[in-house]
Design an enzyme around this catalytic site. Structure first.
Site, mmCIF file in Angstrom:
data_model
loop_
_atom_site.group_PDB
_atom_site.id
_atom_site.type_symbol
_atom_site.label_atom_id
_atom_site.label_comp_id
_atom_site.label_asym_id
_atom_site.label_seq_id
_atom_site.Cartn_x
_atom_site.Cartn_y
_atom_site.Cartn_z
ATOM 1 C CG ASP A 9 12.961 -17.481 -34.180
ATOM 2 O OD1 ASP A 9 13.448 -17.868 -35.219
ATOM 3 O OD2 ASP A 9 13.229 -16.265 -33.802
ATOM 4 C CD GLU A 11 16.722 -13.962 -32.583
ATOM 5 O OE1 GLU A 11 17.854 -13.828 -33.216
ATOM 6 O OE2 GLU A 11 15.706 -13.875 -33.119
ATOM 7 C CD GLU A 54 29.472 -9.152 -35.975
ATOM 8 O OE1 GLU A 54 30.262 -9.971 -36.116
ATOM 9 O OE2 GLU A 54 29.593 -8.051 -35.249
ATOM 10 C CG HIS A 59 19.853 -11.187 -30.786
ATOM 11 N ND1 HIS A 59 20.766 -10.638 -29.676
ATOM 12 C CD2 HIS A 59 20.776 -12.380 -31.434
ATOM 13 C CE1 HIS A 59 21.769 -11.078 -29.789
ATOM 14 N NE2 HIS A 59 21.926 -12.306 -30.678
ATOM 15 C CG HIS A 156 15.222 -10.152 -36.373
ATOM 16 N ND1 HIS A 156 14.593 -10.701 -37.531
ATOM 17 C CD2 HIS A 156 15.491 -8.707 -36.699
ATOM 18 C CE1 HIS A 156 14.708 -9.802 -38.496
ATOM 19 N NE2 HIS A 156 15.111 -8.801 -38.132
ATOM 20 C CG ASP A 161 11.214 -13.132 -35.031
ATOM 21 O OD1 ASP A 161 10.906 -12.044 -34.976
ATOM 22 O OD2 ASP A 161 12.674 -13.196 -35.323
#
Length: 241
Positions: A9, A11, A54, A59, A156, A161
């Site tokens: 994963d 970010e 945003e 995260h 997140h 994750d």
């Protein structure tokens, strides 16, 4: 296919790898033969640009947080990531997004893309949509479906994750692998038994009607859980052809 899998994963600063957004966190958890190993990689990365509010709200990573963590720029860790991924099967939720950012960052460095590294990609989002048509297929929804605790997932984050996705992937594929493995074990055991003559004092006891009924009910449950892919019944059908 390699038996080395990496639950992966990332970010980022935004949604668009081809429009100046950058990677800010990478996590990969290695799994071999469906068992997690200690060979994992987790890195924070300085994006060399601002962090949109945003994105930080999703995260929790601001530029200040990354600087406090002494996060390196991607050019300092890109080769390490590429070497870690090389030749593995990558298990990713919404793979197009993460692969797009990795390929963008690799290309900026003149490194091979994910495909050129010999990786294959399994997209658990696509798997979920096929397994549960018309149902929600987000990671949160899948955790709920498979009763996986996600209480630690405040943001997140790539690492948390990955941990959740690993559990989800194993749950999604448990029937697919365990039933086949069990069937292969039974076949191997049967072949081994045929090599040894049965002593006369050992009697063969056949299952009675009640036991056969219980067996069929168990197979019915496996059929339901595997969407009609019960390995035992499929194998028996193959023998009767």
């Amino acid at each position: 296919m390699s038996n080395r899998q990496i639950i992966l994963d990332t970010e980022t600063t935004g949604l668009y790898a081809n429009n100046d957004d950058r990677l800010v966190e990478f996590a990969g958890l290695e799994m071999v033969n469906r068992q997690f190993t200690a060979n994992n990689l987790h890195l924070y990365v300085h994006p060399e640009r601002d962090m949109p509010e945003e994105a930080a709200a999703v995260h929790g990573l601001t530029i200040e947080v990354l600087e406090e963590k002494n996060a390196p720029v991607f050019a300092e860790v890109g080769r390490r990531i590429a070497d870690f991924l090389r030749g593995a099967e990558l298990i990713i939720h919404n793979a197009k997004f993460d692969v797009g950012f990795l390929n963008m960052e690799f290309t900026r460095m003149g490194l091979p893309t994910v495909e050129e590294l010999g990786c294959t990609v399994t997209d658990t989002l696509a798997m979920a949509k096929e397994m549960f048509p018309g149902q929600k297929a987000s990671l949160d929804a899948l955790c709920t479906r498979f009763e996986i605790d996600r209480s630690k997932r405040v943001f997140h984050g790539a690492l948390i994750d990955c941990e959740l996705l690993g559990e989800v992937y194993l749950a999604m594929t448990r029937g697919q692998f365990s039933l086949v493995d069990n069937l292969q074990d039974e076949v191997s055991a049967g072949e081994e038994a045929q090599k040894t003559q049965r002593p006369e004092y050992l009697k063969v006891l056949c299952a009675d009607e009640g036991e056969l009924a219980l067996h069929e009910a168990y197979l019915d449950a496996l059929d339901k859980a595997s969407d009609g892919q019960c390995a035992w019944r499929m194998g028996m059908q193959g023998e009767s052809v």
